[in-house]
Design an enzyme around this catalytic site. Sequence first.
Site, mmCIF file in Angstrom:
data_model
loop_
_atom_site.group_PDB
_atom_site.id
_atom_site.type_symbol
_atom_site.label_atom_id
_atom_site.label_comp_id
_atom_site.label_asym_id
_atom_site.label_seq_id
_atom_site.Cartn_x
_atom_site.Cartn_y
_atom_site.Cartn_z
ATOM 1 N N LYS A 79 5.197 5.947 8.221
ATOM 2 C CA LYS A 79 4.368 5.161 9.241
ATOM 3 C C LYS A 79 5.626 4.409 9.893
ATOM 4 O O LYS A 79 6.717 4.242 9.289
ATOM 5 C CB LYS A 79 3.631 4.051 8.609
ATOM 6 C CG LYS A 79 2.304 4.475 7.671
ATOM 7 C CD LYS A 79 2.136 3.007 6.648
ATOM 8 C CE LYS A 79 1.228 3.712 5.634
ATOM 9 N NZ LYS A 79 1.111 2.281 4.200
ATOM 10 N N ASP A 101 -6.660 -6.380 -2.466
ATOM 11 C CA ASP A 101 -4.743 -6.891 -2.759
ATOM 12 C C ASP A 101 -4.663 -7.762 -3.690
ATOM 13 O O ASP A 101 -3.761 -7.898 -4.681
ATOM 14 C CB ASP A 101 -4.092 -7.260 -1.331
ATOM 15 C CG ASP A 101 -3.655 -6.093 -0.452
ATOM 16 O OD1 ASP A 101 -4.483 -5.392 -0.607
ATOM 17 O OD2 ASP A 101 -4.156 -5.994 0.163
ATOM 18 N N HIS A 151 1.031 -1.322 0.043
ATOM 19 C CA HIS A 151 -0.294 -0.080 0.286
ATOM 20 C C HIS A 151 0.953 1.274 0.229
ATOM 21 O O HIS A 151 1.400 1.413 0.438
ATOM 22 C CB HIS A 151 -0.991 -0.111 1.420
ATOM 23 C CG HIS A 151 -1.856 -1.136 1.464
ATOM 24 N ND1 HIS A 151 -3.010 -1.765 2.833
ATOM 25 C CD2 HIS A 151 -2.505 -1.885 0.542
ATOM 26 C CE1 HIS A 151 -3.051 -2.937 2.094
ATOM 27 N NE2 HIS A 151 -3.564 -2.477 0.723
ATOM 28 N N TYR A 172 0.681 1.069 13.717
ATOM 29 C CA TYR A 172 1.902 2.589 13.319
ATOM 30 C C TYR A 172 1.105 3.766 13.342
ATOM 31 O O TYR A 172 -0.075 3.708 13.702
ATOM 32 C CB TYR A 172 1.978 1.494 12.448
ATOM 33 C CG TYR A 172 0.618 1.003 10.957
ATOM 34 C CD1 TYR A 172 -0.106 0.016 10.925
ATOM 35 C CD2 TYR A 172 0.098 2.091 9.734
ATOM 36 C CE1 TYR A 172 -0.707 -0.819 10.641
ATOM 37 C CE2 TYR A 172 -0.899 1.410 8.889
ATOM 38 C CZ TYR A 172 -0.813 0.086 9.727
ATOM 39 O OH TYR A 172 -2.518 -0.091 8.675
HETATM 40 C C1 LIG Z 1 -6.336 1.883 5.853
HETATM 41 C C2 LIG Z 1 -7.516 2.287 7.041
HETATM 42 C C3 LIG Z 1 -8.655 1.233 6.460
HETATM 43 N N1 LIG Z 1 -9.544 1.476 7.111
HETATM 44 C C4 LIG Z 1 -11.106 1.017 6.796
HETATM 45 C C5 LIG Z 1 -11.327 0.444 5.469
HETATM 46 C C6 LIG Z 1 -12.088 -1.029 5.256
HETATM 47 O O1 LIG Z 1 -12.866 -0.893 5.196
HETATM 48 C C7 LIG Z 1 -11.259 -1.724 6.128
HETATM 49 C C8 LIG Z 1 -9.822 -2.417 6.262
HETATM 50 O O2 LIG Z 1 -8.916 -1.324 5.245
HETATM 51 P P1 LIG Z 1 -7.649 -1.901 3.824
HETATM 52 O O3 LIG Z 1 -7.601 -3.778 4.074
HETATM 53 O O4 LIG Z 1 -6.963 -1.331 3.114
HETATM 54 O O5 LIG Z 1 -6.901 -2.423 5.349
HETATM 55 P P2 LIG Z 1 -4.556 -2.913 5.217
HETATM 56 O O6 LIG Z 1 -5.243 -3.898 4.764
HETATM 57 O O7 LIG Z 1 -5.268 -3.155 6.984
HETATM 58 O O8 LIG Z 1 -5.039 -1.718 5.119
HETATM 59 C C9 LIG Z 1 -3.830 -1.381 5.319
HETATM 60 O O9 LIG Z 1 -2.299 -2.328 4.911
HETATM 61 C C10 LIG Z 1 -0.661 -1.590 5.863
HETATM 62 C C11 LIG Z 1 -0.025 -2.950 4.869
HETATM 63 C C12 LIG Z 1 -0.451 -0.136 5.791
HETATM 64 O O10 LIG Z 1 0.364 -0.336 5.030
HETATM 65 C C13 LIG Z 1 -1.609 -0.202 6.008
HETATM 66 O O11 LIG Z 1 -1.287 2.114 5.546
HETATM 67 C C14 LIG Z 1 -2.963 -0.073 5.354
HETATM 68 O O12 LIG Z 1 -3.266 0.565 4.319
HETATM 69 O O13 LIG Z 1 -10.344 -0.579 7.390
HETATM 70 C C15 LIG Z 1 -9.638 3.210 7.261
HETATM 71 O O14 LIG Z 1 -10.726 3.248 8.347
HETATM 72 N N2 LIG Z 1 -9.169 3.407 8.441
HETATM 73 C C16 LIG Z 1 -7.627 3.459 7.480
HETATM 74 O O15 LIG Z 1 -6.992 4.201 7.920
#
Ligand SMILES: Cc1cn([C@H]2C[C@H](O)[C@@H](COP(=O)(O)OP(=O)(O)O[C@H]3O[C@@H](C)C(=O)[C@@H](O)[C@H]3O)O2)c(=O)[nH]c1=O
Length: 205
Positions: A72, A175, A62, A132
């Site tokens: 981060k 992803d 990401h 993070y």
């Molecule tokens: C990243 C994020 C997601 N969300 C929500 C969106 C979605 O409904 C749920 C899960 O989101 P994701 O599937 O994108 O979560 P995830 O795959 O864990 O995303 C994370 O991956 C790692 C590798 C990173 O570096 C982070 O910055 C972030 O992108 O959470 C938030 O509310 N706030 C946030 O800051």
Amino acid sequence: MQIRELKVPDAYEITPVVHGDSRGAFLEWYRADKLEEATGRHLDLRQANASVSAAGSIRGIHFADVPPSQAKWVFCPRGALLDVVVDIRVGSPTFGQWDSVLLDDVDRRAVFVTEGLGHAFVALEEGTTINYLCSATFSPGREHGINPLDPAIGIEWPTVGRDGSPFEPLLSAKDTAAPSLAQAEADGLLPQYDEVQAFLQSLRG
Ligand SMILES: Cc1cn([C@H]2C[C@H](O)[C@@H](COP(=O)(O)OP(=O)(O)O[C@H]3O[C@@H](C)C(=O)[C@@H](O)[C@H]3O)O2)c(=O)[nH]c1=O
């Protein structure tokens, strides 16, 4: 606390001093002054995240549009994970290269991923927790992904957990559907190295 730059420039491994005693352990997992000493920049804390993952879960790769992107400071309070940083900055001398650090509840290292880099990790144990600290709040329209299994990047994802048990990679639908690095570049999604460097320089002012 020791801070070491990774093979991907502008990403850092942080090794804390862990003070153990009969009660358990104490450590400082973030120090603003040490970050500034090592990198000449600050982290303007805007958001703190946690996620919990099943063994074999791969999250990432990401990244967020620059500026302001999202730096981060990543820490694993429970379990174990392999944290991966990918240089996705077009024009970078190390474009396409990646490096990794084992984050766990033994050595208790952290990783600092600066703006414009790609970030991913795999959980090596059931219930692995990641925390993070972020320099910007979540901005869904400015967040993007690259497929973590892209063979052109060639991340060597572990296939066994901390206890030696094999696991299958577990990815989100988002992803799994993410473009390759080459496709993301062709689509104009990737940050430009010189723009990232100018932004990082502005944080050192
Ligand atoms: C990243 C994020 C997601 N969300 C929500 C969106 C979605 O409904 C749920 C899960 O989101 P994701 O599937 O994108 O979560 P995830 O795959 O864990 O995303 C994370 O991956 C790692 C590798 C990173 O570096 C982070 O910055 C972030 O992108 O959470 C938030 O509310 N706030 C946030 O800051």
